[in-house]
Write an enzyme that holds these catalytic residues in place. Sequence first.
Site, PDB file in Angstrom:
ATOM      1  N   GLY A   1       0.788  -1.149  -0.180  1.00  0.00           N
ATOM      2  CA  GLY A   1       0.059  -0.096   0.001  1.00  0.00           C
ATOM      3  C   GLY A   1       0.762   1.140   0.011  1.00  0.00           C
ATOM      4  O   GLY A   1       0.550   2.158   0.895  1.00  0.00           O
TER       5      GLY A   1
ATOM      6  N   TYR B   1     -14.525  -2.653   9.844  1.00  0.00           N
ATOM      7  CA  TYR B   1     -13.284  -2.424   9.817  1.00  0.00           C
ATOM      8  C   TYR B   1     -12.613  -2.779  11.118  1.00  0.00           C
ATOM      9  O   TYR B   1     -11.175  -3.495  11.212  1.00  0.00           O
ATOM     10  CB  TYR B   1     -13.023  -0.841   9.736  1.00  0.00           C
ATOM     11  CG  TYR B   1     -11.446  -0.162  10.006  1.00  0.00           C
ATOM     12  CD1 TYR B   1     -10.603  -0.622   8.908  1.00  0.00           C
ATOM     13  CD2 TYR B   1     -11.096   0.543  10.974  1.00  0.00           C
ATOM     14  CE1 TYR B   1      -9.390  -0.157   8.985  1.00  0.00           C
ATOM     15  CE2 TYR B   1     -10.005   1.085  10.950  1.00  0.00           C
ATOM     16  CZ  TYR B   1      -8.948   0.789  10.186  1.00  0.00           C
ATOM     17  OH  TYR B   1      -7.782   1.120  10.018  1.00  0.00           O
TER      18      TYR B   1
ATOM     19  N   ILE C   1      -4.780   9.211  11.814  1.00  0.00           N
ATOM     20  CA  ILE C   1      -3.985  10.264  11.269  1.00  0.00           C
ATOM     21  C   ILE C   1      -4.402  10.772  10.090  1.00  0.00           C
ATOM     22  O   ILE C   1      -5.310  10.223   9.391  1.00  0.00           O
ATOM     23  CB  ILE C   1      -2.720   9.383  10.843  1.00  0.00           C
ATOM     24  CG1 ILE C   1      -2.012   8.692  11.862  1.00  0.00           C
ATOM     25  CG2 ILE C   1      -1.568  10.094  10.140  1.00  0.00           C
ATOM     26  CD1 ILE C   1      -0.714   7.591  11.704  1.00  0.00           C
TER      27      ILE C   1
END
Lengths: 231, 101
Positions: A9, A142, A175
């Site tokens: 990623g 998630y 973040i």
Amino acid sequence: MNKIILITGTSKGIGRYLCEYYLEKGFTIVGCSRSESSLKNENYTHFCLNVSDEKKVKEMFHTIKKEIGTVDILINNAGIASMNHVLLTPMSTLENIFSTNVFGTYLFLREAAKVMMKKKWGRIINFATVATPLKLEGEAIYASSKAAVKSITEVSSKELAEYGITVNAIGPTPIETDLIRSVPKEKMDALIQRQAIKRLGEFRDVSNVVDFLIQEESDFITGQTIYLGGV
Amino acid sequence: MLETQNKIKNIIFQAIDEINLELPKNKQIVKSDNTQLYGSQSPLDSLELVNLIVSIEDNIDSEFDKSITIANEKAMSMKNSPFRDVISLVSFINELLEENE
């Protein structure tokens, strides 16, 4: 020092940051993402693939073995998120999130460990999330996918210890990345209030933990999930 | 065909050599067609079998330029395990390579 790090990623966010951070430190980096990378560096090799495509992942490792030689450190960063109420979450969301976060993490861990076991040395770092211990509403899928990553980390650390491979996970707080862009500000503020240290995470908070886990002296640390921000 | 099977058998024997390096003299695994790789009569413990399979997959990858997964669902569900002896594993890997053509 010239260790080879594989980061999944790497097109944006934490993955891209870690790529640039470790290139600057002199590591050789192999990265992958679904799209082409704009990162050009003589010590960076990019693969375009979906991390949950077993055939493509195996082909990638085949090429790495032939052309680069090995993998010393795996940073299993690729991940996706989606916020929704459990009553409204479609099956396709489950499939997508589990494919990338769980199947992808597992495939890379398995194939990297096969390469690392020959040298009796390896470091695998997975990505968990504070959404799991905080049991965040709207994050059922998630958070549960990352709970699976935590379990994979714990069990594989036991199975891979005898090959000199450590497996740990980092659980970042939110973040400023694409992953949280769609989360409403008041939700984000409420989440941060539940941390011991009440601020958004920064990329350097993540690289600091990765630095710690990959150093030689960390060979007695495995099976751990380190949450940031005091969660 | 026979040439491929011999190549596969040599890869399995090579993997056995690698396992033998870690084993004491009195526990060395014999390299023969009938050596049992799985089950109560096998000289390999479960972890040695894992190491053997990983090593075989890796050597197949280098020798044939093909990535295969030996311990797949088919292997696990077969009535007669392909890991019961070396010769069964040779023919199972040969099939996997043909499917991978």
